[in-house]
Design an enzyme around this catalytic site. Structure first.
Site, PDB file in Angstrom:
ATOM      1  N   THR A   5      39.016  39.854  40.748  1.00 28.82           N
ATOM      2  CA  THR A   5      39.641  39.264  39.564  1.00 28.82           C
ATOM      3  C   THR A   5      38.581  38.776  38.582  1.00 28.82           C
ATOM      4  O   THR A   5      38.691  38.997  37.366  1.00 28.82           O
ATOM      5  CB  THR A   5      40.550  38.095  39.988  1.00 28.82           C
ATOM      6  OG1 THR A   5      41.515  38.574  40.925  1.00 28.82           O
ATOM      7  CG2 THR A   5      41.271  37.497  38.798  1.00 28.82           C
ATOM      8  N   PHE A  62      42.482  26.210  40.417  1.00 24.95           N
ATOM      9  CA  PHE A  62      43.883  26.048  40.806  1.00 24.95           C
ATOM     10  C   PHE A  62      44.422  24.787  40.128  1.00 24.95           C
ATOM     11  O   PHE A  62      43.640  23.897  39.765  1.00 24.95           O
ATOM     12  CB  PHE A  62      44.019  25.910  42.322  1.00 24.95           C
ATOM     13  CG  PHE A  62      43.816  27.194  43.084  1.00 24.95           C
ATOM     14  CD1 PHE A  62      44.894  27.925  43.552  1.00 24.95           C
ATOM     15  CD2 PHE A  62      42.535  27.666  43.342  1.00 24.95           C
ATOM     16  CE1 PHE A  62      44.706  29.106  44.253  1.00 24.95           C
ATOM     17  CE2 PHE A  62      42.339  28.837  44.042  1.00 24.95           C
ATOM     18  CZ  PHE A  62      43.421  29.565  44.500  1.00 24.95           C
ATOM     19  N   TRP A 116      42.279  34.413  35.403  1.00 22.66           N
ATOM     20  CA  TRP A 116      43.494  34.739  36.134  1.00 22.66           C
ATOM     21  C   TRP A 116      44.726  34.391  35.287  1.00 22.66           C
ATOM     22  O   TRP A 116      45.687  35.164  35.226  1.00 22.66           O
ATOM     23  CB  TRP A 116      43.541  33.986  37.463  1.00 22.66           C
ATOM     24  CG  TRP A 116      44.701  34.374  38.336  1.00 22.66           C
ATOM     25  CD1 TRP A 116      44.750  35.365  39.267  1.00 22.66           C
ATOM     26  CD2 TRP A 116      46.011  33.759  38.343  1.00 22.66           C
ATOM     27  NE1 TRP A 116      46.000  35.426  39.850  1.00 22.66           N
ATOM     28  CE2 TRP A 116      46.792  34.455  39.307  1.00 22.66           C
ATOM     29  CE3 TRP A 116      46.595  32.716  37.632  1.00 22.66           C
ATOM     30  CZ2 TRP A 116      48.107  34.119  39.558  1.00 22.66           C
ATOM     31  CZ3 TRP A 116      47.918  32.380  37.888  1.00 22.66           C
ATOM     32  CH2 TRP A 116      48.661  33.085  38.848  1.00 22.66           C
ATOM     33  N   LYS A 166      37.028  37.551  43.742  1.00 20.73           N
ATOM     34  CA  LYS A 166      35.827  38.273  43.285  1.00 20.73           C
ATOM     35  C   LYS A 166      36.190  39.443  42.372  1.00 20.73           C
ATOM     36  O   LYS A 166      35.594  39.609  41.303  1.00 20.73           O
ATOM     37  CB  LYS A 166      35.050  38.753  44.509  1.00 20.73           C
ATOM     38  CG  LYS A 166      33.703  39.370  44.217  1.00 20.73           C
ATOM     39  CD  LYS A 166      32.896  39.580  45.466  1.00 20.73           C
ATOM     40  CE  LYS A 166      33.511  40.573  46.431  1.00 20.73           C
ATOM     41  NZ  LYS A 166      34.555  40.057  47.325  1.00 20.73           N
ATOM     42  N   ARG A 198      35.328  49.061  43.620  1.00 17.29           N
ATOM     43  CA  ARG A 198      35.662  49.942  44.730  1.00 17.29           C
ATOM     44  C   ARG A 198      37.150  50.268  44.726  1.00 17.29           C
ATOM     45  O   ARG A 198      37.963  49.492  44.230  1.00 17.29           O
ATOM     46  CB  ARG A 198      35.294  49.275  46.063  1.00 17.29           C
ATOM     47  CG  ARG A 198      33.800  49.104  46.283  1.00 17.29           C
ATOM     48  CD  ARG A 198      33.518  48.269  47.525  1.00 17.29           C
ATOM     49  NE  ARG A 198      34.057  46.927  47.362  1.00 17.29           N
ATOM     50  CZ  ARG A 198      34.351  46.109  48.372  1.00 17.29           C
ATOM     51  NH1 ARG A 198      34.181  46.498  49.609  1.00 17.29           N
ATOM     52  NH2 ARG A 198      34.815  44.900  48.145  1.00 17.29           N
ATOM     53  N   ALA A 206      32.439  45.757  53.277  1.00 15.22           N
ATOM     54  CA  ALA A 206      31.114  45.148  53.387  1.00 15.22           C
ATOM     55  C   ALA A 206      30.883  44.475  54.729  1.00 15.22           C
ATOM     56  O   ALA A 206      29.740  44.205  55.088  1.00 15.22           O
ATOM     57  CB  ALA A 206      30.900  44.125  52.275  1.00 15.22           C
ATOM     58  N   PHE A 261      33.002  40.931  50.039  1.00 12.22           N
ATOM     59  CA  PHE A 261      32.905  39.679  50.788  1.00 12.22           C
ATOM     60  C   PHE A 261      31.804  38.774  50.246  1.00 12.22           C
ATOM     61  O   PHE A 261      31.487  38.835  49.054  1.00 12.22           O
ATOM     62  CB  PHE A 261      32.755  39.959  52.278  1.00 12.22           C
ATOM     63  CG  PHE A 261      33.954  40.653  52.877  1.00 12.22           C
ATOM     64  CD1 PHE A 261      35.225  40.107  52.761  1.00 12.22           C
ATOM     65  CD2 PHE A 261      33.828  41.867  53.528  1.00 12.22           C
ATOM     66  CE1 PHE A 261      36.343  40.748  53.296  1.00 12.22           C
ATOM     67  CE2 PHE A 261      34.935  42.519  54.059  1.00 12.22           C
ATOM     68  CZ  PHE A 261      36.197  41.957  53.951  1.00 12.22           C
ATOM     69  N   LYS A 272      46.267  41.610  53.343  1.00  9.55           N
ATOM     70  CA  LYS A 272      46.305  40.972  52.032  1.00  9.55           C
ATOM     71  C   LYS A 272      47.095  41.706  50.961  1.00  9.55           C
ATOM     72  O   LYS A 272      47.256  41.194  49.855  1.00  9.55           O
ATOM     73  CB  LYS A 272      44.878  40.747  51.527  1.00  9.55           C
ATOM     74  CG  LYS A 272      44.086  42.029  51.235  1.00  9.55           C
ATOM     75  CD  LYS A 272      42.705  41.687  50.683  1.00  9.55           C
ATOM     76  CE  LYS A 272      41.944  42.939  50.289  1.00  9.55           C
ATOM     77  NZ  LYS A 272      40.650  42.637  49.674  1.00  9.55           N
TER      78      LYS A 272
END
Length: 557
Positions: free
Chosen positions: A74, A382, A410, A72, A95, A274, A302, A106
């Site tokens: 990214t 991917f 990405w 999200k 944020r 969130a 999220f 993470k």
């Protein structure tokens, strides 16, 4: 061998922060540099922009997250770069990362690949010190509470009814429940206490909801820290805490300006989770970006059942802002997980599983439509994704009239998000938003929570024991019934069971606790087993973070 996110960020050219400010026509006199590459923007200067028209606000949300990741942040960065590449003036509003997840599950949270905000190490670690100021203000109030009790307790605070907790910006399960003031009369009166993570604190929420310094102090004054024996609320103002707390937060309240890898402006300010808080960056940063840019890309934490709902029902009405469009981020791998595929089999093509998993995506899209906001889907690809799986996603949501866009930001940065940017502009231009919150503020607190659970989560009902029902009734009696509700629940499912993937229906949402955030302007409704102080995983990200022999940080994502 692919470069890591931190390697990409470290090797990227970076411009002096005044060059980024120049792109927004912010004068040097309104910039307070924190080194060469990050700065705060003066609040007095921002107050002069009120008469300017707002730009278009684009919310980036996602499906219910999985260990496979969705991207999200990214996508938010990539879309901002893509918009600028097609000639639009766009700014990202994100944020600030919390140290808890950085050293916990993470690692870093400043985008990824070639869609990042920089300086990456600074943003992920101490940045401009905002979180430290928020923690200090929170804990000053905690100290003033115990000090007041120690010196005669003239307000007659009931030690059993103190609701204010201390905070620390780290995952630490050992601090969830503690005993404090032990060791004799000189240390105060012993009582039970506890810690929340800083991003779950009401001070963080107030920081992010405040419109200016005066509003900040007014909100801090309204904080309810506990109750007397006859259940009368005691506020921070009664403890003379709002003044010194405002002083600690004054400098932090100015929004932080940084840049993307492609040297486009990004405001990164505030950071409530969130799942346990309201999940949006600061109102001040968002409103500033809307005055300074034609398009503003912001994200809410999220899945759309949490971050987007709170953005629409809490932040937008309170801040007086209106979203123009929403982007829902998904990946083929994550949809396969929602479709029942095991984590170690996600690389295998499974069109049927993708179709099943799209039940989760469809519900999020249907939910966003209930707010009158047009949306599209952005797929983070991917190498293992097949054309058939992408087609299955398009087929699964085709009857909703929603476009599905594959965006390669990405791997390619803004170039890979150009098509996404064009589709977002097209969406804004052809489908004007008819934004409206999900519920009226006139509804009872119980009815607000039930409406979210039944209409967005697919639940049949909400339940709570009598103690919680009595708490809600007391809040109504005390005049807080008009506030919106901020539901704290697992991010991994529409239900309160994190293992229940897809789009479950017919479940019941159990309310375990309610907490008043009078200063922030909402009531937190805690559901299921959600914790406001997370713990570290068995193998935390901290284990791989270090400084190598050359003095360079390694392992930070």
């Amino acid at each position: 061998m692919k470069k890591t996110d931190i390697e990409i960020a470290r090797q990227a050219p970076i411009e002096p922060i005044q060059h980024i400010a120049d792109k927004l026509n912010i004068p040097a006199s309104a910039i307070e540099p924190y080194g060469k590459y990050k700065a705060k923007v003066d609040l007095d200067y921002l107050s002069t922009l009120e008469s300017k028209p707002d730009g278009k606000l684009i919310l980036v949300s996602a499906i219910s997250p999985t260990p496979a990741g969705e991207g999200k942040t990214t996508t938010s960065v990539g879309l901002t770069d893509g918009l600028n590449r097609i000639g639009k003036q766009a700014t990202a509003c994100l944020r600030e990362p919390s140290l808890g997840p950085c050293f916990g599950m993470k690692g870093g949270a400043a985008g990824g690949g070639y869609a990042q905000v920089i300086p990456m190490e600074d943003i992920n670690l101490h940045f401009t010190g905002d979180f430290h100021a928020i923690g200090a203000a929170n804990n000053l109030l905690a100290a003033l509470i115990d000090n007041h009790i120690h010196w005669e307790n003239t307000l007659k605070l009931d030690l059993r009814r103190i609701t204010w907790k201390r905070v620390v910006d780290m995952n630490d399960r050992a601090l969830r429940e503690i005993n404090c003031s032990l060791g004799g009369p000189g240390n105060g009166f012993p009582r039970e206490d506890g810690f929340d993570i800083t991003v779950a604190s009401e001070v963080m929420a107030i920081f992010c909801m405040a419109k200016d310094l005066a509003d900040l102090r007014e909100r801090l004054a309204k904080i309810v820290v506990g109750y007397t024996r006859d259940k009368q609320p005691i506020t921070a103002q009664q403890l003379s805490a709002d003044g010194p707390m405002s002083v600690l937060l004054k400098d932090a309240l100015a929004p932080n300006l940084v840049q993307t890898l492609e040297h486009n402006p990004a405001f990164i300010h505030g950071g409530p989770f969130a799942n346990i808080a309201h999940g949006c960056n600061s109102v001040i940063a968002t409103r500033a970006a809307l005055k300074l840019s034609d398009y503003v890309v912001t994200e809410a934490g999220f899945g759309a059942d949490l971050g987007a709902e709170k953005f629409f029902d809490i932040k937008c009405p309170d801040a007086g802002i209106t979203p123009s469009a929403a982007v829902v981020v998904a990946t083929v791998k994550a949809l396969k997980l929602h479709g029942g595929v095991a984590q170690d089999q996600l690389a295998e093509c499974d069109v049927a599983a993708v179709t099943r998993g799209c039940s989760n995506l469809r519900r999020h899209l249907e939910n966003i439509a209930k707010f009158g906001v047009p949306a599209l889907v952005a797929i983070n690809p991917f190498d293992s994704d097949s054309p058939e799986e992408i087609d299955a996603i398009k087929d699964a949501v085709g009857d909703l009239g929603v476009e599905v866009v594959v965006s390669t930001h990405w791997a390619e940065g803004g170039k890979g998000a150009e098509y996404l940017a064009k589709e977002v502009i097209k969406l804004i231009d052809t489908k004007p938003a008819q934004f409206t919150p999900l519920y009226s503020r006139d509804l009872k607190l119980w009815s607000k929570a039930k409406k979210i659970a039944t209409e967005l989560y697919g639940a049949d009902d909400i339940i709570a024991d009598q103690k919680v029902r009595d708490q809600i009734a007391q809040l109504e009696h005390d005049g807080y019934g008009h506030l919106p509700v901020c539901i704290a629940k697992t991010q991994y499912s529409f239900s309160t069971d994190p293992a229940l993937k897809g789009a479950p229906s017919g479940h019941v949402v159990p309310i375990r606790e309610v907490r008043l955030s009078a200063g922030a302007g909402f009531v937190v409704v805690i559901c299921g087993n959600i914790m406001t102080m997370p713990g570290l995983p068995r193998v935390p990200a901290a284990n791989r973070i270090r400084i190598n022999d050359d003095g360079v940080i390694e392992g930070l994502f």
